[in-house]
Design a protein around this motif. Structure first.
Motif, PDB file in Angstrom:
ATOM      1  N   LYS A  65       0.837  -1.205   0.000  1.00  0.00           N
ATOM      2  CA  LYS A  65       0.000   0.000   0.000  1.00  0.00           C
ATOM      3  C   LYS A  65       0.869   1.251   0.000  1.00  0.00           C
ATOM      4  O   LYS A  65       0.617   2.214  -0.717  1.00  0.00           O
ATOM      5  N   LYS A  87       2.493   1.797  -3.337  1.00  0.00           N
ATOM      6  CA  LYS A  87       1.542   2.282  -4.331  1.00  0.00           C
ATOM      7  C   LYS A  87       1.449   3.806  -4.246  1.00  0.00           C
ATOM      8  O   LYS A  87       1.515   4.505  -5.261  1.00  0.00           O
ATOM      9  N   ILE A  88       1.318   4.304  -3.036  1.00  0.00           N
ATOM     10  CA  ILE A  88       1.234   5.769  -2.840  1.00  0.00           C
ATOM     11  C   ILE A  88       2.541   6.429  -3.267  1.00  0.00           C
ATOM     12  O   ILE A  88       2.550   7.455  -3.948  1.00  0.00           O
ATOM     13  N   GLN A 100       2.723   6.479  -7.090  1.00  0.00           N
ATOM     14  CA  GLN A 100       1.808   7.484  -7.644  1.00  0.00           C
ATOM     15  C   GLN A 100       2.416   8.866  -7.504  1.00  0.00           C
ATOM     16  O   GLN A 100       2.410   9.675  -8.418  1.00  0.00           O
ATOM     17  N   LYS A 101       2.989   9.107  -6.322  1.00  0.00           N
ATOM     18  CA  LYS A 101       3.583  10.412  -6.020  1.00  0.00           C
ATOM     19  C   LYS A 101       4.785  10.678  -6.939  1.00  0.00           C
ATOM     20  O   LYS A 101       4.915  11.753  -7.507  1.00  0.00           O
TER      21      LYS A 101
END
Ligand SMILES: [Mg+2]
Length: 172
Positions: A156, A159-160, A163-164
């Motif tokens: 998780k 994933k963040i 994306q960032k």
């Protein structure tokens, strides 16, 4: 904040690290995790490719210290071929043994990088004392049971992070 878990770099393997870029940043000391960073956690020793890689890093002027949470026996047997500095039962993400490794290597947080496969031990520990953190993909999907538990949350966070970093790249 999730940022403390974000690596400075995320690469596929130790062979994909831009070592010349590290040298430009004056990084001299490389702390390597062992399990699932250099070899699968259930494989006793590295292959010739790894030995050769370490030799090349040493020739390029890097100092290496293995810092593993695993046992003395595990680290000792793994290191037989390599013969680099090594610390076992390191209790990462505690920073005590990162400090010890820097003392051995004669480096400071600014001139040191940690390379590992786990967000909650290698990356977090490194970030806590301000050394460059480099996350690699685990060499195999197999994990020790305790690591398996952490992988879900790790995914998780990654994933963040991804994306960032994709967003940042777009804005460059
Ligand atoms: Mg590991």
């Amino acid at each position: 904040m999730l940022k403390r878990f974000f690596p400075d770099l995320y690469v596929d393997s130790i062979y994909d690290i831009p070592y010349d870029m590290l040298q430009k940043k004056q990084i001299k000391g490389l702390i390597f995790d062992i399990d699932n960073t250099l070899v699968p956690f259930d494989v006793k020793m590295g292959d010739e490719k790894l030995t050769f890689h370490f030799q090349r890093l040493a020739d390029a002027g890097f100092v290496i210290c293995l810092v593993s949470n695993n046992s003395k026996e595990r680290v000792h047997i793994f290191n037989q071929n390599l013969g680099v500095e090594a610390i076992h039962k390191a209790k990462k993400p505690l920073t005590k043994n990162f400090k010890k490794a820097m003392k051995i290597m004669g480096t400071t947080p600014i001139t040191t990088a940690i390379i590992g496969d786990q967000v909650f031990t290698d990356v977090w520990g490194g970030n806590r004392i301000g050394i460059m953190s480099i996350l690699v993909r685990p060499v195999v999907e197999r994990d020790e049971w305790i690591t398996k538990i952490k992988r879900g949350l790790e995914k998780k966070i990654l994933k963040i992070y991804l994306q960032k970093s994709t967003k940042e790249k777009k804005n460059e």
